[in-house]
Write a protein that holds these residues in place. Structure first.
Motif, PDB file in Angstrom:
ATOM      1  N   UNK A   1      25.315 -39.899  16.232  1.00  0.00           N
ATOM      2  CA  UNK A   1      25.634 -39.373  17.557  1.00  0.00           C
ATOM      3  C   UNK A   1      25.676 -37.860  17.652  1.00  0.00           C
ATOM      4  N   UNK A   2      25.234 -37.153  16.607  1.00  0.00           N
ATOM      5  CA  UNK A   2      25.204 -35.685  16.651  1.00  0.00           C
ATOM      6  C   UNK A   2      24.059 -35.243  17.565  1.00  0.00           C
ATOM      7  N   UNK A   3      24.344 -34.295  18.447  1.00  0.00           N
ATOM      8  CA  UNK A   3      23.318 -33.783  19.346  1.00  0.00           C
ATOM      9  C   UNK A   3      22.477 -32.723  18.625  1.00  0.00           C
ATOM     10  N   UNK A   4      21.163 -32.912  18.654  1.00  0.00           N
ATOM     11  CA  UNK A   4      20.233 -31.975  18.030  1.00  0.00           C
ATOM     12  C   UNK A   4      19.325 -31.427  19.131  1.00  0.00           C
ATOM     13  N   UNK A   5      19.423 -30.131  19.426  1.00  0.00           N
ATOM     14  CA  UNK A   5      18.652 -29.514  20.501  1.00  0.00           C
ATOM     15  C   UNK A   5      17.735 -28.422  19.953  1.00  0.00           C
TER      16      UNK A   5
END
Length: 254
Positions: A144-148
């Motif tokens: 669930x880590x956001x990677x942008x």
């Protein structure tokens, strides 16, 4: 089966064949008229004239009508030309030489318009795929880590095992931003790497300021935090209709 009365001139097939012949004749006639118009001969001489004046001369001498935009034609000036029994197609081409205008003939109308500029071929942007895994300080995968992709709206989230995949451009100056609640955000320059593994550190300050609401079930053997147990009878005494309200009151009292 369609039966034709005695004396009928055409059946369905005959009528369709006739229509095709008529269409073919019209097409050939149109092509002939266009070719004939281009071969029509004209004679005139002008000095320092503008294109509008020449159009007027051609309309009177040929019977053609010109269709154009005033501002486009008005820009063509100072034309000195002489034609003697010259083909109309040659006259039009020489009159528009050095301009961005082109001509075409449609029936008895000569259309003048700007030439369509050829579109420059679009350069294909090279892309590459970046993969990796995100873990916490203990080495546990973080789902669930956001990677942008920095500076864009392109992004993804890590899977259950902490892995991720994201596509980006081929530039080495791009960077990925990793963010997760309770963890310090991290910025990583991609460079020439295709695999980027990241370890996120716990953000104690953010955890202290975070309020989490909800109810879930967890095995007590795997839970290391502070636990309070409330019996159903106790909750009903406070608010039989609202369990969450009862929990809030118990927390305040204790």
């Amino acid at each position: 089966m369609v039966k034709m009365k005695h004396g009928a001139l055409f059946g369905k097939r005959g009528l369709w064949a006739l229509c095709r012949k008529v269409i073919c004749v019209i097409f050939l006639a149109s092509s002939f008229l266009s070719t004939y118009a281009q071969e029509e001969k004209v004679s005139f001489e002008v000095q320092n004239a503008n294109l509008t004046e020449i159009i007027s001369i051609l309309e009177k001498s040929t019977g053609f009508t010109f269709l154009y935009q005033d501002e486009q034609v008005a820009a063509v000036k100072n034309l000195t030309l002489r034609f003697t029994n010259e083909r109309l197609s040659v006259v039009l081409t020489k009159c528009l030489a050095g301009t961005d205008l082109e001509w075409s003939i449609e029936d008895k109308t000569i259309v003048l318009k700007r030439q369509e500029k050829a579109k420059a071929p679009q350069q294909q942007v090279k892309s590459r795929k970046i993969t990796g895994q995100v873990k916490d300080e203990t080495g546990q995968p973080l789902p669930g880590v956001t990677v942008m992709l920095e500076g864009t709206k392109l992004g993804t989230t890590t899977r259950v095992d902490g892995t991720y995949t994201i596509e980006c451009g081929d530039s080495k100056n791009l960077a990925l931003l990793f963010s997760f609640m309770g963890m310090k955000s991290k910025r990583v320059v991609i460079g020439d790497k295709n695999v980027i593994d990241v370890k996120l550190e716990e953000d104690v300050t953010e955890l202290e300021e975070t309020v989490i609401t909800g109810i879930y079930t967890r095995n007590i053997e795997t839970f290391t935090g502070s636990v309070s147990t409330f019996k159903a009878e106790e909750l009903k005494q406070i608010s039989p209709q609202n369990v969450l309200r009862s929990l809030c009151i118990f927390v305040v009292i204790r």
